[in-house]
Enzyme design. Structure first.
Site, PDB file in Angstrom:
ATOM      1  N   ARG A  11       0.553 -12.067  -8.263  1.00 43.52           N
ATOM      2  CA  ARG A  11       0.175 -11.742  -9.486  1.00 43.52           C
ATOM      3  C   ARG A  11       0.457 -10.387  -9.855  1.00 43.52           C
ATOM      4  O   ARG A  11       0.035  -9.506  -9.169  1.00 43.52           O
ATOM      5  CB  ARG A  11      -1.279 -11.965  -9.681  1.00 43.52           C
ATOM      6  CG  ARG A  11      -1.654 -13.518  -9.557  1.00 43.52           C
ATOM      7  CD  ARG A  11      -3.219 -13.625  -9.500  1.00 43.52           C
ATOM      8  NE  ARG A  11      -3.724 -13.150 -10.993  1.00 43.52           N
ATOM      9  CZ  ARG A  11      -4.245 -14.289 -11.443  1.00 43.52           C
ATOM     10  NH1 ARG A  11      -4.581 -15.349 -11.072  1.00 43.52           N
ATOM     11  NH2 ARG A  11      -4.661 -13.931 -12.610  1.00 43.52           N
ATOM     12  N   SER A 196      -0.432  -2.186 -12.906  1.00 39.03           N
ATOM     13  CA  SER A 196       0.934  -2.865 -12.694  1.00 39.03           C
ATOM     14  C   SER A 196       1.766  -1.859 -11.435  1.00 39.03           C
ATOM     15  O   SER A 196       1.165  -0.834 -11.148  1.00 39.03           O
ATOM     16  CB  SER A 196       1.561  -2.652 -14.086  1.00 39.03           C
ATOM     17  OG  SER A 196       1.746  -1.506 -14.458  1.00 39.03           O
ATOM     18  N   SER A 197       2.551  -2.601 -11.097  1.00 33.89           N
ATOM     19  CA  SER A 197       3.551  -1.998 -10.128  1.00 33.89           C
ATOM     20  C   SER A 197       2.712  -1.545  -8.807  1.00 33.89           C
ATOM     21  O   SER A 197       3.415  -0.969  -7.928  1.00 33.89           O
ATOM     22  CB  SER A 197       4.419  -0.960 -10.633  1.00 33.89           C
ATOM     23  OG  SER A 197       5.118  -1.173 -12.032  1.00 33.89           O
ATOM     24  N   ARG A 198       1.543  -2.297  -8.602  1.00 36.93           N
ATOM     25  CA  ARG A 198       1.007  -2.073  -7.398  1.00 36.93           C
ATOM     26  C   ARG A 198       0.625  -0.559  -7.305  1.00 36.93           C
ATOM     27  O   ARG A 198       0.070   0.342  -6.148  1.00 36.93           O
ATOM     28  CB  ARG A 198       1.642  -2.375  -6.058  1.00 36.93           C
ATOM     29  CG  ARG A 198       2.287  -3.763  -5.937  1.00 36.93           C
ATOM     30  CD  ARG A 198       0.851  -4.604  -6.350  1.00 36.93           C
ATOM     31  NE  ARG A 198       1.370  -5.882  -5.583  1.00 36.93           N
ATOM     32  CZ  ARG A 198       0.773  -7.241  -6.275  1.00 36.93           C
ATOM     33  NH1 ARG A 198       0.018  -7.142  -7.233  1.00 36.93           N
ATOM     34  NH2 ARG A 198       1.244  -8.316  -5.632  1.00 36.93           N
ATOM     35  N   LEU A 199       0.713   0.272  -8.648  1.00 34.86           N
ATOM     36  CA  LEU A 199       0.106   1.430  -8.477  1.00 34.86           C
ATOM     37  C   LEU A 199      -1.314   1.427  -9.234  1.00 34.86           C
ATOM     38  O   LEU A 199      -1.820   2.137 -10.158  1.00 34.86           O
ATOM     39  CB  LEU A 199       0.748   2.270  -9.631  1.00 34.86           C
ATOM     40  CG  LEU A 199       2.520   2.369  -9.058  1.00 34.86           C
ATOM     41  CD1 LEU A 199       3.223   3.344  -9.750  1.00 34.86           C
ATOM     42  CD2 LEU A 199       2.361   3.130  -7.416  1.00 34.86           C
TER      43      LEU A 199
END
Ligand SMILES: Cc1cc2nc3c(=O)[nH]c(=O)nc-3n(C[C@H](O)[C@H](O)[C@H](O)COP(=O)(O)O)c2cc1C
Ligand SMILES: Cc1ncc(COP(=O)(O)O)c(C=O)c1O
Length: 219
Positions: A11, A196-199
């Site tokens: 996700r 978002s973007s695992r940040l």
């Protein structure tokens, strides 16, 4: 033989960020805010099996071997986070030998987690007595019947013990001396918000002599 590949389960988290200025100076107040938001956001229907006050308690034995389990948070405040259990259970024995522990609140519905580390001590007997008295009779008898974490040969033995204590305590059920509250006194509290973007955002309070220091961690 079963092999299940879950690599495609993924996700993307929304971009509901948190900045240092969004947070209160005190982590317990911040925890109270997030708890209130969670309570508001999660539907209370019977079909949504979500316990907002469930937390994963990690402990380690004297040799440093870790283990974890879910327990229910029963109160929190300036002195820490309290839950109830059997002092002779595996966790109880581990904590008696090594009070260092960690609590993890998996608040996935809001793409959040909170992680609290510190040391655990027993709550005063008077507080455990008062809480025990509020539990339903069945749970009170259950605390007597279950030698928590011990191997039992058969489910029937548990039911027999329950019946025995039901007869022994026909009216008020006293608190078992080996059952009561534990309090984790926080040394650090991390608030994690998925982005978002695992940040993701990670903001951690660390206890210092006079106040809490707030620092940002890399995701
Ligand atoms: C949602 C949930 C809440 C639980 N709450 C508690 C609790 O508050 N206290 C407790 O002793 N066990 C609770 N349990 C059971 C523990 O997870 C665990 O099985 C038990 O405490 C024995 O752990 P131990 O053998 O590591 O000591 C809960 C389990 C679940 C799934
Ligand atoms: C074994 C055990 N002890 C204690 C608790 C939590 O306390 P209470 O039953 O008072 O909600 C739970 C909750 O699931 C539990 O499973």
């Amino acid at each position: 033989m079963v092999f299940v590949n879950l690599a495609n389960l993924r996700r993307e988290y929304s971009d509901r960020g948190i900045g240092v200025t969004d947070l209160t100076a005190d982590p317990i107040e911040q925890f109270a805010r997030w708890f209130a938001e969670l309570d508001k956001a999660v539907p209370k229907s019977d079909t949504s099996w979500f316990e907002p006050n469930a937390m994963v308690l990690s402990t380690a034995d004297a040799e440093g071997r870790p283990c974890a389990r879910t327990v229910l948070l029963k109160r929190f405040g300036p002195d820490g986070f309290a839950f109830y259990t059997n002092y002779r259970s595996r966790k109880g024995r581990q904590l008696a030998a090594n009070p260092a522990a960690c609590l993890l609140f998996p608040w996935y519905p809001l793409e959040r987690q909170v992680i609290v580390t510190g040391e655990i001590r027993k709550l005063p007997d008077a507080e455990s007595d008062a809480y025990f008295a509020t539990r339903p009779r069945g749970a009170q008898l259950g605390a007597w019947a279950s030698e928590q974490s011990e191997v039992i040969a058969d489910r029937a033995l548990l039911d027999e013990r329950y019946t025995r204590f039901e007869r022994e305590f026909p009216e008020t059920v006293p608190r078992p001396p080996h059952w009561g509250g534990l309090l984790l006194e926080p040394q650090a509290v991390e608030f994690w918000q998925g982005r978002s973007s695992r940040l993701h955002d990670r903001l951690r309070y660390v206890r210092e002599a006079q106040a809490w220091r707030l620092e940002r961690l890399s995701p």
